[in-house]
Design a protein around this motif. Structure first.
Motif, PDB file in Angstrom:
ATOM      1  N   ARG A  58       0.832  -1.204   0.000  1.00 15.31           N
ATOM      2  CA  ARG A  58       0.000   0.000   0.000  1.00 15.31           C
ATOM      3  C   ARG A  58       0.870   1.259   0.000  1.00 15.31           C
ATOM      4  NH1 ARG A  58      -4.931  -2.008   0.803  1.00 15.31           N
ATOM      5  NH2 ARG A  58      -5.147  -3.945   1.935  1.00 15.31           N
ATOM      6  N   GLN A  59       0.364   2.293  -0.682  1.00 19.77           N
ATOM      7  CA  GLN A  59       1.045   3.589  -0.744  1.00 19.77           C
ATOM      8  C   GLN A  59       2.503   3.429  -1.198  1.00 19.77           C
ATOM      9  OE1 GLN A  59      -0.760   6.285  -0.552  1.00 19.77           O
ATOM     10  NE2 GLN A  59      -2.548   5.090   0.037  1.00 19.77           N
ATOM     11  N   LYS A  72      -1.881   3.679  -4.686  1.00 15.71           N
ATOM     12  CA  LYS A  72      -2.581   3.200  -3.492  1.00 15.71           C
ATOM     13  C   LYS A  72      -2.304   1.726  -3.245  1.00 15.71           C
ATOM     14  CE  LYS A  72      -6.384   6.471  -3.647  1.00 15.71           C
ATOM     15  NZ  LYS A  72      -7.820   6.651  -3.764  1.00 15.71           N
TER      16      LYS A  72
END
Length: 143
Positions: A58-59, A72
């Motif tokens: 994530r991220q 994301k």
């Protein structure tokens, strides 16, 4: 081959991934083929292990030095072996064309794998020491 244990550690929550199926299969096969060749001695004594592991990241920030993009979600795929490791003298060049650590090798497999992964907006990296080599591919997932 007999003497090689293949471990599959897949994250079932990863969403459908869109990409060039043939290129991505070829990239993975190139990495796995190199790993299997590096494991020849361990295969002979029955102690070779090749692990395929997927996870969600994530991220994640991906891109080159001039253009980085935050995603994301990304696919993290690891190909891990318990072989002798990448020789120190070529560690920093293994993704360059014609660089090989074994007699008879063409030095094109990892270069092609890197090219295919980059065409999908991803990166490929290698961490290696005797007894553990981990090729990690990170590619953005569209949601």
């Amino acid at each position: 081959p007999q003497g090689l244990t293949v471990v599959r550690d897949y994250d079932a929550s990863i969403p459908e991934f869109q990409g060039d199926r043939e290129q991505l299969i070829q990239a993975l096969l190139n990495i796995a083929h190199n790993a299997a060749q590096a494991l020849e001695e361990r295969i002979a004594d029955g102690s070779a292990t090749l692990t395929f592991k997927t996870r969600i990241a994530r991220q994640v920030v991906l891109g080159n030095t001039s253009s980085k993009t935050r995603h994301k979600l990304a696919l993290q795929l690891h190909v891990i072996d318990n072989g002798p490791g990448v020789p120190d003298e070529i560690k920093d060049r293994i993704f360059y064309p014609l660089v090989t650590g074994r007699a008879g090798g063409s030095g094109l497999g990892l270069s092609l794998a890197q090219s295919f992964v980059q065409q999908h907006g991803g990166v490929i990296e290698c961490e290696s020491s005797p007894g553990r080599t981990d090729f990690s591919i990170v590619m953005p997932l569209a949601v």
